[in-house]
Design a protein around this motif. Sequence first.
Motif, mmCIF file in Angstrom:
data_model
loop_
_atom_site.group_PDB
_atom_site.id
_atom_site.type_symbol
_atom_site.label_atom_id
_atom_site.label_comp_id
_atom_site.label_asym_id
_atom_site.label_seq_id
_atom_site.Cartn_x
_atom_site.Cartn_y
_atom_site.Cartn_z
ATOM 1 N N GLU A 104 0.817 -1.214 0.000
ATOM 2 C CA GLU A 104 0.000 0.000 0.000
ATOM 3 C C GLU A 104 0.854 1.268 0.000
ATOM 4 O O GLU A 104 0.491 2.269 -0.611
ATOM 5 C CB GLU A 104 -0.924 -0.019 1.223
ATOM 6 N N SER A 147 -0.743 2.982 -3.853
ATOM 7 C CA SER A 147 -1.977 3.022 -3.081
ATOM 8 C C SER A 147 -3.186 2.995 -4.001
ATOM 9 O O SER A 147 -3.392 3.909 -4.803
ATOM 10 C CB SER A 147 -2.024 4.287 -2.210
ATOM 11 N N LYS A 149 -6.147 3.345 -2.970
ATOM 12 C CA LYS A 149 -7.047 4.375 -2.467
ATOM 13 C C LYS A 149 -6.870 5.687 -3.219
ATOM 14 O O LYS A 149 -7.844 6.385 -3.525
ATOM 15 C CB LYS A 149 -6.797 4.588 -0.973
ATOM 16 N N TYR A 157 -6.357 1.873 5.238
ATOM 17 C CA TYR A 157 -6.016 0.526 4.774
ATOM 18 C C TYR A 157 -6.471 -0.578 5.743
ATOM 19 O O TYR A 157 -7.066 -1.568 5.300
ATOM 20 C CB TYR A 157 -4.509 0.448 4.537
#
Length: 332
Positions: A103, A107, A109, A129
């Motif tokens: 991550e 990432s 996200k 996360y």
Amino acid sequence: MDEDYYKLLKTSVAIIIVFIVAKLITSSSKSKSKKKRSVPLPPVLQAWPPLIGSLIRFMKGPIVLLREEYPKLGSVFTVKLLHKNITFLIGPEVSSHFFNAYENELSQKEIYKFNVPTFGPGVVFDVDYPVRMEQFRFFASALKVNKLRCYVDQMTKETEDYFSKWGESGEVDLKAELERLITLTASRCLLGREVRDQLFDDVAPLFHDLDRGMQPISVIFPKLPIPAHNCRDRARAKIATIFSNIIASRKRSGDKSENDMLQCFIDSKYKDGRETTDSEVTGLLIAGLFAGQHTSSITATWTGAYLMQNKHFMSDALDEQKKLIGKHGERR
């Protein structure tokens, strides 16, 4: 006096030596850092006019852009879109890095933030996360082998009912038909009996509005007040109301016999013992439907297209199915 002077001189020299050593260490580390960064960066798409040329091409359609630039720039290249740099990884040889990287290296996200208005707050790419990993655990529990076995009869019934309405011959839009079929099966197995039996005609158009709310501009400005986004937000609010009522009804009845993803999410708990909220359950269902419906319909469409293009494979596939039915029976 001379002794004090020599003491001061020694101290000054020591300080200077320490300072020089510190500078040498810093320079050395910077040099190593530069060497590490000397790995060539991916090529960057050059478009006219400067600053907005890439954005204009991206807005016309990312797929077209990728098809045109892949032969020129290769499997990894960057597109500058105003304040964002998006690097594309095309093909299994390079795209696996995105899914397998840690991550803190790549990432998910960061790139998928534009999905937050669709999925809703507090789920998937709107959480840290560790929480996201717990929510993925909820998905894994809902998709265990014993759960999937329970879905087979439901999927079979939906498929048989759907194709029973077709004639003996004719022409169809394969992609559109398979998308609708998979939405029907997904609504029964994921969203629950209440949605499939009573509310499908209400919910299906709302999910369609959510889908259309993901435009190329959404990647850059997911909350821009354009018609597609406004329609998406209205649909998301209506879906939240529908599922809140269904969840409340199930909780009141205390009946946990339903075998669907909705009930799995209602029963899920975080490691600290906290139960999922109605908002989280709704968001996870939307994320699950989008993930499954898109990949399944695309895979099924390509499979059908290739089978129709290659008749010998079609014959082999039919023979294989007949053998399996003969071995296990039609209802297995």
